[in-house]
Design a protein around this motif. Structure first.
Motif, PDB file in Angstrom:
ATOM      1  N   GLU A 263       0.825  -1.215   0.000  1.00 19.73           N
ATOM      2  CA  GLU A 263       0.000   0.000   0.000  1.00 19.73           C
ATOM      3  C   GLU A 263       0.857   1.262   0.000  1.00 19.73           C
ATOM      4  N   GLY A 265       3.645   1.545  -1.391  1.00 23.21           N
ATOM      5  CA  GLY A 265       4.345   1.650  -2.668  1.00 23.21           C
ATOM      6  C   GLY A 265       5.815   1.327  -2.594  1.00 23.21           C
ATOM      7  N   LYS A 294     -10.209   2.505   4.915  1.00 26.11           N
ATOM      8  CA  LYS A 294     -10.549   1.986   3.583  1.00 26.11           C
ATOM      9  C   LYS A 294     -11.952   1.377   3.571  1.00 26.11           C
ATOM     10  N   SER A 374      -9.720  10.978  -3.982  1.00 28.64           N
ATOM     11  CA  SER A 374      -9.744   9.772  -4.817  1.00 28.64           C
ATOM     12  C   SER A 374      -9.585  10.084  -6.291  1.00 28.64           C
ATOM     13  N   ALA A 379      -4.453   7.935  -7.644  1.00 25.02           N
ATOM     14  CA  ALA A 379      -5.179   7.703  -6.399  1.00 25.02           C
ATOM     15  C   ALA A 379      -6.370   6.787  -6.677  1.00 25.02           C
ATOM     16  N   SER A 382      -9.563   3.581  -2.586  1.00 27.71           N
ATOM     17  CA  SER A 382      -8.794   2.711  -1.688  1.00 27.71           C
ATOM     18  C   SER A 382      -7.411   3.265  -1.387  1.00 27.71           C
ATOM     19  N   ARG A 383      -6.861   4.105  -2.276  1.00 25.73           N
ATOM     20  CA  ARG A 383      -5.524   4.651  -2.068  1.00 25.73           C
ATOM     21  C   ARG A 383      -5.527   6.025  -1.401  1.00 25.73           C
ATOM     22  N   VAL A 386      -3.965   6.306   2.289  1.00 22.91           N
ATOM     23  CA  VAL A 386      -2.498   6.279   2.313  1.00 22.91           C
ATOM     24  C   VAL A 386      -1.945   7.584   1.766  1.00 22.91           C
ATOM     25  N   ALA A 387      -2.556   8.086   0.679  1.00 25.53           N
ATOM     26  CA  ALA A 387      -2.103   9.345   0.090  1.00 25.53           C
ATOM     27  C   ALA A 387      -2.240  10.502   1.080  1.00 25.53           C
TER      28      ALA A 387
END
Length: 635
Positions: A263, A265, A294, A374, A379, A382-383, A386-387
């Motif tokens: 997640e 990266g 999430k 999002s 992005a 779901s990401r 984390v972002a």
């Protein structure tokens, strides 16, 4: 002879002993047992009660790698042989002692069944070792669990475990476990790495004696070292397992850390990296918190996520019906805003300022806030959580109480953090994503160029640095890096041209002086190199890095000033005890100038042990070894 990869080790008697005994109990009668590794033997015998005469007989039998039947004491001693060696070279790994064995067996009968029993136990150990070592991709081999359980039974409080994955290029073979063990031995010199299992694309390695700090340090150098050995490691995870020990929780933690790395990266991640990241974020249980967020954004076509620290609890009262407030009980929280597919994208800066105003009103001090949406590049719902965390780290870098929206600079922050973990390709990906947003960003271009150079992708690195110089002609670091990569490529003219432009911007920079001197030395202008370095070396009170003394030594040697060269290299080694290049240069100097073969060999071996994989050291050591071989041929 068994495959050396699957050879038994003394610790296997403790790791696999319970399972072997369970099988043995179905065919042989005894009431108690003990597997005793060779390290626990005293005077060649395991801890067993024997008369003096029986001790002598038992000692003789075990020294010949034969079993011993003590009929009076109702006990059997079975030596476990290392059958990976030839018969003449076989040694014992330890002894299986069975107690309260039926004593109606006579001596002649014992001579027949003792070898059978010995072979049966050894076969079962080898089969169990082999079967428990294999695992499907993504699964932990059973042998890893058995090893960890055995370690904690011996009251050891921690263990370091390495999980490596490789993805060979087309038409390339997977590397062998032996190659991976050799790689690990170079990175963790004071450990004795042990292959525990896996499959052709995965390796699980135990690193005895490597603490959490050493595990992290070695992992950070792994990709670069593997590349020099032509081992294509695609992912590497370090797991530091400590008390309280629960094998189910350990498995969950291992899988959780590796999922979190995906997640984030990064393909390189370890337990201490996770702890440090949680400390920076002020967030305990990062993985479970992200799962919670999430889950909250799941099903949303559009959403924005903010991570706030400190976060007053009454913030949740002002979010509105579309807002979600998730707090972890400490001084932080995730704020989520959901939007419909056709909804207009919100002004994230305005939302950040609004959150800041509410935080300041509630607690009298501003909060640090990171925001991501999002619909931003790379992005998605779901990401976005984390972002938002990466944006928070961006904001924290700007100063306490700052607000940052995930942007090109955030990708730079991400890349720098991933680079610090040792994942060079992952850092490159982050820098490239930032450049898609801001193609002329010199910081991103410089960072990308450094990573590409480290990966040996010289042409791409030159392109990145050149783009940085074109975007900002007076950017010192871009010119400095461009000169360095041209020098590395052997283009001395272009290197000197770039470094002269950098010198015009910062004439007093010591790093620049060192790099310029190296270019001049390679251009056969050693006297000019000394002129460049002398003002810095002769300056009283200014500390000089060992690398500068190493370059000085090269210039002195070319000018036939051996004593000055020797002194400079000795000072370089004094400043940095792991300066393998200075050691190699000094070794060659001793051989060529003083014909001191003994000192040359000693220094050469030290240099090879420390850094024989680097191109510069390999070149010098190659010259040294050729000269040594020539001398041996003459003698």
């Amino acid at each position: 002879m068994t495959d050396p990869v699957f050879r038994l080790v003394p610790a296997d008697l403790e790791r696999l002993g319970d399972r072997v005994i369970k099988l043995l109990g179905e065919i042989f009668s005894f009431s108690e047992w003990i597997f005793c590794p060779i390290s626990d033997h005293v005077d060649g015998l395991p801890p067993a009660k024997l008369s003096e005469r029986q001790r002598q007989r038992a000692s003789q039998a075990l020294s010949e790698l034969k079993g011993f039947w003590d009929r009076i004491g109702q006990q059997v001693l079975i030596p476990i042989r290392d059958r990976s060696a030839t018969t003449k070279q076989q040694t014992t790994l330890g002894t299986l002692v069975l107690f309260r064995v039926e004593n109606s067996i006579g001596p002649e009968e014992a001579e027949r069944w003792l070898p059978v029993l010995q072979s049966w136990v050894e076969n079962r150990l080898e089969i169990l070792r082999l079967k428990s070592s294999f695992s499907r991709p993504g699964e932990i081999p059973p042998y890893v669990s058995l090893t960890l359980e055995a370690i904690y039974k011996k009251e050891k409080s921690s263990a370091s475990l390495l999980h490596l994955l490789q993805r060979p290029r087309a038409n390339a073979d997977y590397c062998s476990p032996e190659s991976v063990i050799e790689l690990c031995s170079m990175l963790w010199r004071h450990s004795d790495p042990e292959w525990l299992g896996g499959n052709p694309g995965e390796f699980w390695i135990l690193l005895p004696g490597a603490d959490e700090k050493k595990l992290s340090f070695g992992l950070g150098r792994l990709i670069s070292k593997a590349r020099t050995m032509r081992i294509l490691i695609s992912k590497a995870y370090g797991h530091f397992v400590s008390e309280p020990f629960d094998i189910s929780q350990v498995r969950e933690d291992i899988h959780g850390l590796e999922r979190l790395a995906e997640e984030l990266g990064t393909a390189i991640f370890c337990t201490s990296d996770l702890k440090a990241l949680e400390d920076r974020l002020g967030l305990e249980g990062l993985r479970s918190r992200l799962d919670q967020v999430k889950k909250a954004v799941k099903g949303s076509s559009k959403c924005a996520v903010a991570y706030v620290r400190p976060a007053p609890h009454d913030l949740k009262d002002v979010l509105g019906p579309d807002g979600v407030f998730i707090s972890g009980g400490r001084d932080n929280a995730f704020l989520i805003r959901k939007f419909g597919k056709k909804s207009r994208e919100p002004d994230l800066i305005r939302w950040g300022n609004e959150i800041q105003r509410l935080c300041t009103a509630a607690q009298s001090t501003p909060s640090t806030i990171g925001i991501a949406a999002s619909y931003q590049p790379a992005a998605g719902p779901s990401r976005a959580p984390v972002a938002a965390l990466w944006a928070f780290m961006h904001a924290d870098m700007l100063g306490n109480g700052s607000v940052a929206i995930h942007d090109s600079l955030t990708w730079n922050v991400r890349g720098d953090e991933i680079l610090s973990w040792g994942d060079l390709p992952g850092a490159c990906r982050s820098y490239r994503r930032g450049l898609k947003i801001e193609p002329s960003n010199t910081n991103l271009l410089n960072s990308l160029g450094v990573c590409l150079a480290e990966l040996g992708r010289t042409k791409e690195a030159i392109d990145a640095f050149s783009r940085a110089v074109n975007s900002a002609p007076e950017n010192f670091m871009a010119l400095y890096n461009l000169g360095g990569i041209y020098f590395q490529r052997g283009d001395l003219g272009s290197a000197e041209k770039a470094l002269k432009r950098a010198y015009a911007l910062k004439p007093g920079d010591l790093r620049l002086a060192g790099r310029m001197a190296e270019v001049l030395i390679e251009s056969n202008r050693a006297k000019e190199a000394l002129d460049v370095l002398s003002p810095f070396v002769d300056k009283p009170g200014q500390p000089v890095p060992g690398a500068i003394f190493r370059i000085l030594g090269k210039a002195y040697r070319i000018l036939n000033r051996w004593q000055d060269a020797k002194t400079a290299w000795q000072q370089a080694i004094k400043n940095n005890h792991e300066d393998s290049e200075s050691m190699a240069l000094l070794a060659l100097g001793y051989l060529e100038e003083t014909h001191d073969r003994e000192t040359a060999v000693k220094l050469g071996r030290q240099a090879e042990a420390l850094g024989g994989g680097s191109r510069q050291v390999r070149t010098v050591l190659c010259r040294l070894n050729k000269k040594l071989n020539t001398l041996e041929g003459q003698n």
